[in-house]
Write an enzyme that holds these catalytic residues in place. Structure first.
Site, PDB file in Angstrom:
ATOM      1  N   GLU A 160       1.091  -0.895   0.173  1.00 44.58           N
ATOM      2  CA  GLU A 160      -0.378   0.051   0.546  1.00 44.58           C
ATOM      3  C   GLU A 160       0.976   1.218  -0.366  1.00 44.58           C
ATOM      4  OE1 GLU A 160      -4.191  -1.935   1.845  1.00 44.58           O
ATOM      5  OE2 GLU A 160      -3.593  -0.414   3.631  1.00 44.58           O
ATOM      6  N   GLU A 194      -5.704  -7.551  -1.753  1.00 41.61           N
ATOM      7  CA  GLU A 194      -6.569  -7.382  -0.257  1.00 41.61           C
ATOM      8  C   GLU A 194      -7.400  -6.771  -0.948  1.00 41.61           C
ATOM      9  OE1 GLU A 194      -4.741  -4.917   2.231  1.00 41.61           O
ATOM     10  OE2 GLU A 194      -2.817  -5.753   2.341  1.00 41.61           O
TER      11      GLU A 194
END
Length: 408
Positions: free
Chosen positions: A162, A272
């Site tokens: 991320e 995710e």
């Protein structure tokens, strides 16, 4: 008129064929990085019949074909003795035993890395920027070489987790108070150090650059990353639908995924996802809706659930350094308390994971290589795929669309 009709029929035929091509490579999996920590505390996992089952075997029984595992630099400095190289190897061997495809998720930290937190590993403090790039490269090589020595080859590797705000702060932070070039150059250099290191050990692995929010239009992010020399083979996105607006969130995520694929001609994966399992029928509906929308997108090559094995209110134990959790909370079978885990209160796969069963090719199928969107595909006017352009009229499908009718 005849040609127009043929074209219409071919478009319909090809749209089905293109979906089948992607389904053949579609990753259905999960990040189960917490499993060894849970097992060390006596947590067990059970199949739908209530029989204790090894976690990777259980994921395969569910219908998954891929597992994602995170790795930290020296987690003893920030988390505890989990997700280091030794722990990663132990889990990766279990993944390989079940014949599941493997994704390695480098956090380049001693602790969780995300858009609000990209803490530099303690061992890398005080390094010059050139030394920091070398540290990224060497850590990447060390981890992957350890896998290679065990004859384990990951299919995908994330260089950073991320990295919406950059990585390894403050050196690699995307600082919005700086001019654009200064804002991006350090981050890109660190990311590329990881990319090049991956290719040195596993040239065929797909290197992923990971953004945290699939619901947003992220074309600008990858455009700017690429503008300053950033390298990537695949785009990875996180997607956590809202409790109430989950359907719209799934729709927006699919739309934005399509934009990314068409802009960059790179496969895109939801690396995710998760949804509260408090209301199990609702969670099942959300996940099935996500799959139905993503599988229609020719550029989407997979969906991975984040830590579905968590149940019974379990929380990890680690050295407190940000206050989010201060101590371990043991698994209490029967407890309904949950975050984004997708198991029942008694440790069995919950209904949300039904969405991960592969209905097209059986419970488990190996993943083949992705067809490059830049590779031309030739069809005749009957909609049949042919090895190469033939004499007469043929259709050339390239970069997600029919480009031309050609004669030879």
């Amino acid at each position: 008129m005849i040609i127009k009709t043929m074209m219409t029929n071919l478009l319909l035929t090809f749209s089905i064929g293109a979906t089948a091509q992607i389904n053949d490579t579609f990753a259905r999996g999960a990040d189960i990085s917490w499993c060894t920590e849970m097992e060390s505390q006596g947590v067990k996992f059970y199949n739908t019949n209530g029989n204790e089952t090894e976690i990777c075997q259980l994921m395969k029984q569910i219908g998954m074909n891929a597992i994602r595992l995170r790795v930290w630099v020296n987690p003893e400095n920030g988390y505890g003795p989990w997700c280091d190289i030794a722990d990663l190897l132990a889990k990766a061997k279990r993944v390989q035993t079940q014949g599941l495809a493997l994704m390695i998720d480098f956090h380049y930290s001693d602790y969780f890395a995300d858009p609000g937190r990209q803490m530099k590993p303690k061992a890398w403090e005080g390094l010059s920027f050139d030394q920091l790039k070398q540290a990224v490269a060497q850590h990447t090589i060390d981890v992957l070489q350890a896998l290679k020595e065990e004859s384990i080859a990951p299919k995908w590797v994330q260089v950073g987790n991320e990295t919406t705000s950059g990585m390894i702060w403050d050196d690699g932070r995307i600082d919005w108070n700086q001019p654009e070039d200064k804002r991006w150059l350090n981050y890109v250099a660190l990311s590329n150090a990881g990319y090049d290191a991956v290719k040195q050990v596993f040239p065929d692995a797909y290197v992923i650059v990971h953004h945290d929010n699939a619901k947003n239009d992220n074309v600008w992010y990858y455009q700017t990353f690429k503008k300053y020399g950033g390298k990537f083979d695949m785009i990875g996105l996180s997607h956590y639908p809202d409790w109430d607006n989950w359907s719209q969130d799934n729709t927006e995520a699919a739309k934005n995924l399509r934009k990314l694929y068409l802009q960059f001609s790179k496969p895109v994966m939801i690396v995710e996802t998760g949804y509260s399992n408090w209301d199990e029928p609702r969670a099942e509906k959300v996940m099935k809706d996500l799959f139905s929308k993503m599988e229609q997108e020719v550029g989407c090559v997979g969906i991975l659930y984040w830590e579905p094995e968590v149940y019974g209110g379990w929380q990890p134990h680690f050295l407190q350094n940000d206050g989010s959790w201060s101590a371990a909370k043991p698994c209490t079978p029967g407890s309904k308390e949950t975050r984004n885990g997708a198991f029942t209160p008694y440790g069995r796969p919950a209904a949300a994971l039904l969405a991960f069963a592969d209905k097209t090719v059986g419970i488990h199928s190996p993943l083949t290589s992705y067809l490059s969107p830049l590779t031309p595909i030739f069809y005749n006017l009957r909609g049949q795929r042919i090895d190469k352009q033939s004499k007469g009229i043929s259709i050339v499908y390239n970069n997600g669309k029919i480009q031309k009718i050609s004669t030879k």
